[in-house]
Motif scaffolding. Structure first.
Motif, PDB file in Angstrom:
ATOM      1  N   ILE A  55      51.826  29.098   1.157  1.00  0.00           N
ATOM      2  CA  ILE A  55      52.617  29.051  -0.423  1.00  0.00           C
ATOM      3  C   ILE A  55      51.534  29.768  -1.064  1.00  0.00           C
ATOM      4  N   ASN A  56      50.026  29.198  -0.967  1.00  0.00           N
ATOM      5  CA  ASN A  56      49.030  29.738  -2.044  1.00  0.00           C
ATOM      6  C   ASN A  56      48.904  29.462  -3.259  1.00  0.00           C
ATOM      7  N   CYS A  57      49.113  28.193  -3.732  1.00  0.00           N
ATOM      8  CA  CYS A  57      49.314  27.772  -4.534  1.00  0.00           C
ATOM      9  C   CYS A  57      48.370  27.423  -5.278  1.00  0.00           C
ATOM     10  N   ASN A  58      47.791  27.886  -6.576  1.00  0.00           N
ATOM     11  CA  ASN A  58      45.922  27.783  -7.393  1.00  0.00           C
ATOM     12  C   ASN A  58      46.786  26.026  -7.875  1.00  0.00           C
ATOM     13  N   ASN A  59      47.611  25.368  -8.045  1.00  0.00           N
ATOM     14  CA  ASN A  59      47.610  24.361  -8.973  1.00  0.00           C
ATOM     15  C   ASN A  59      47.868  23.348  -7.973  1.00  0.00           C
ATOM     16  N   LEU A  60      48.430  23.344  -6.249  1.00  0.00           N
ATOM     17  CA  LEU A  60      48.660  21.864  -5.658  1.00  0.00           C
ATOM     18  C   LEU A  60      47.854  21.658  -4.504  1.00  0.00           C
ATOM     19  N   LYS A  61      46.836  20.525  -5.424  1.00  0.00           N
ATOM     20  CA  LYS A  61      46.498  20.230  -3.937  1.00  0.00           C
ATOM     21  C   LYS A  61      47.032  19.352  -2.964  1.00  0.00           C
ATOM     22  N   TYR A  62      46.158  19.442  -1.859  1.00  0.00           N
ATOM     23  CA  TYR A  62      46.764  18.169  -0.783  1.00  0.00           C
ATOM     24  C   TYR A  62      45.060  17.309  -0.557  1.00  0.00           C
ATOM     25  N   LEU A  63      45.806  16.140  -0.268  1.00  0.00           N
ATOM     26  CA  LEU A  63      44.833  14.708   0.258  1.00  0.00           C
ATOM     27  C   LEU A  63      45.388  13.664   1.246  1.00  0.00           C
ATOM     28  N   LYS A  64      45.052  13.238   2.016  1.00  0.00           N
ATOM     29  CA  LYS A  64      45.124  12.931   3.064  1.00  0.00           C
ATOM     30  C   LYS A  64      44.806  11.587   3.397  1.00  0.00           C
ATOM     31  N   HIS A  65      45.478  10.505   3.958  1.00  0.00           N
ATOM     32  CA  HIS A  65      45.115   9.496   4.460  1.00  0.00           C
ATOM     33  C   HIS A  65      45.031   9.195   5.946  1.00  0.00           C
TER      34      HIS A  65
END
Length: 274
Positions: A55-65
């Motif tokens: 979706i190429n959203c600049n204000n969206l961060k993804y983190l994973k444990h």
């Protein structure tokens, strides 16, 4: 100060792809113009990251444990990675009305009190109407409300990040009751609370597992919470206030167990045991 300070929305999720996607899309509809979304996937592999990349959203961060560390750790990870001056929390099975953040931030910025958190009211959501189901309606020192048995839904909150730093984030030792523990810690520090008098947050129906229905961990978390806070509440506000807290947990948990039995998710033996 920027006219629209950054609000970081921390969204933990575990093995609930469709709920998480729905929550992300819901947050993106907020009319407040300066939001970042921090998604923390707590050890599951549902390919949410692929969706986010697409979706190429600049204000969206993804983190994973790398492993399942729990809700407290997920929220703390999201807070640490955020850049917002203000922090809000979204559970993946909750949703907001589009003006939730803007109304809360308007109140915060007019007041200019960074030692205050703002909540909003809950509502029922269906295709025809929204009606408030909240009985909160309290503003002032948190201790007067929280220490007398009051509860606050995490998805209704917004606060300056310094308040979270003041209490060291969410306790990662607790199995459950982590929201209540956070509000108790803030109340102990003399923090104030206020509200937007509108029903702006609601939960959606979902058959997927919720923390309140994970009874071994739920009951362990309640035991941890009672052990930590009973003396403090009793010393400050008396035994009646503590019994208000105990009673709410007993009623809430008992109701949940009965419902799980009626829905066929627990046997009669398990229900009676819990």
């Amino acid at each position: 100060m920027h006219k629209y300070p950054i609000v970081s929305v921390v969204l933990p999720t575990y093995n609930r792809y469709s709920l998480a996607i729905g929550a992300i899309n819901n947050i993106k509809k907020q009319d407040y113009p300066n939001i970042e979304i921090i998604v923390v996937e707590d050890g599951s592999s549902t390919k949410i990251d692929e969706y986010i990349n697409n979706i190429n959203c600049n204000n969206l961060k993804y983190l994973k444990h790398n492993s399942n560390r729990g809700l407290s750790a997920s929220r703390n990870t999201g807070i640490a990675a955020s850049s917002g001056e203000y922090i809000a929390f979204m559970d993946d099975d909750d949703r907001w009305h589009n003006n939730k953040i803007s109304l809360q931030m308007k109140k915060l910025l007019i007041d200019k009190n960074r030692n205050k958190l703002i909540y909003c009211l809950n509502c029922h959501q269906n295709q025809k109407f929204n009606t408030s189901s909240s009985q909160l309606y309290y503003k002032g020192k948190m201790s007067k409300y929280i220490y007398d048995g009051g509860l606050l839904p995490s998805s209704s909150m917004i606060m300056h990040r310094k308040l979270i730093n003041l209490v060291g984030g969410f306790s990662e030792n607790f199995r459950s009751c982590i929201d209540h523990d956070m509000w108790m810690n803030l109340a102990k520090k003399g923090i104030y609370m206020d509200y937007v008098n509108k029903p702006l947050v609601y939960s959606i129906d979902s058959k997927q597992k919720r923390m309140i229905n994970d009874y071994p961990n739920r009951l362990m978390g309640i035991h941890q919470f009672f052990t930590k806070w009973k003396n403090d509440v009793t010393d400050c506000f008396g035994i009646k206030s503590w019994l208000n807290i105990e009673t709410k947990y007993h009623i809430q948990t008992s109701y949940s167990i009965v419902k799980s039995y009626r829905d066929g998710n627990l046997s009669i033996t398990e229900s009676l045991f819990y």
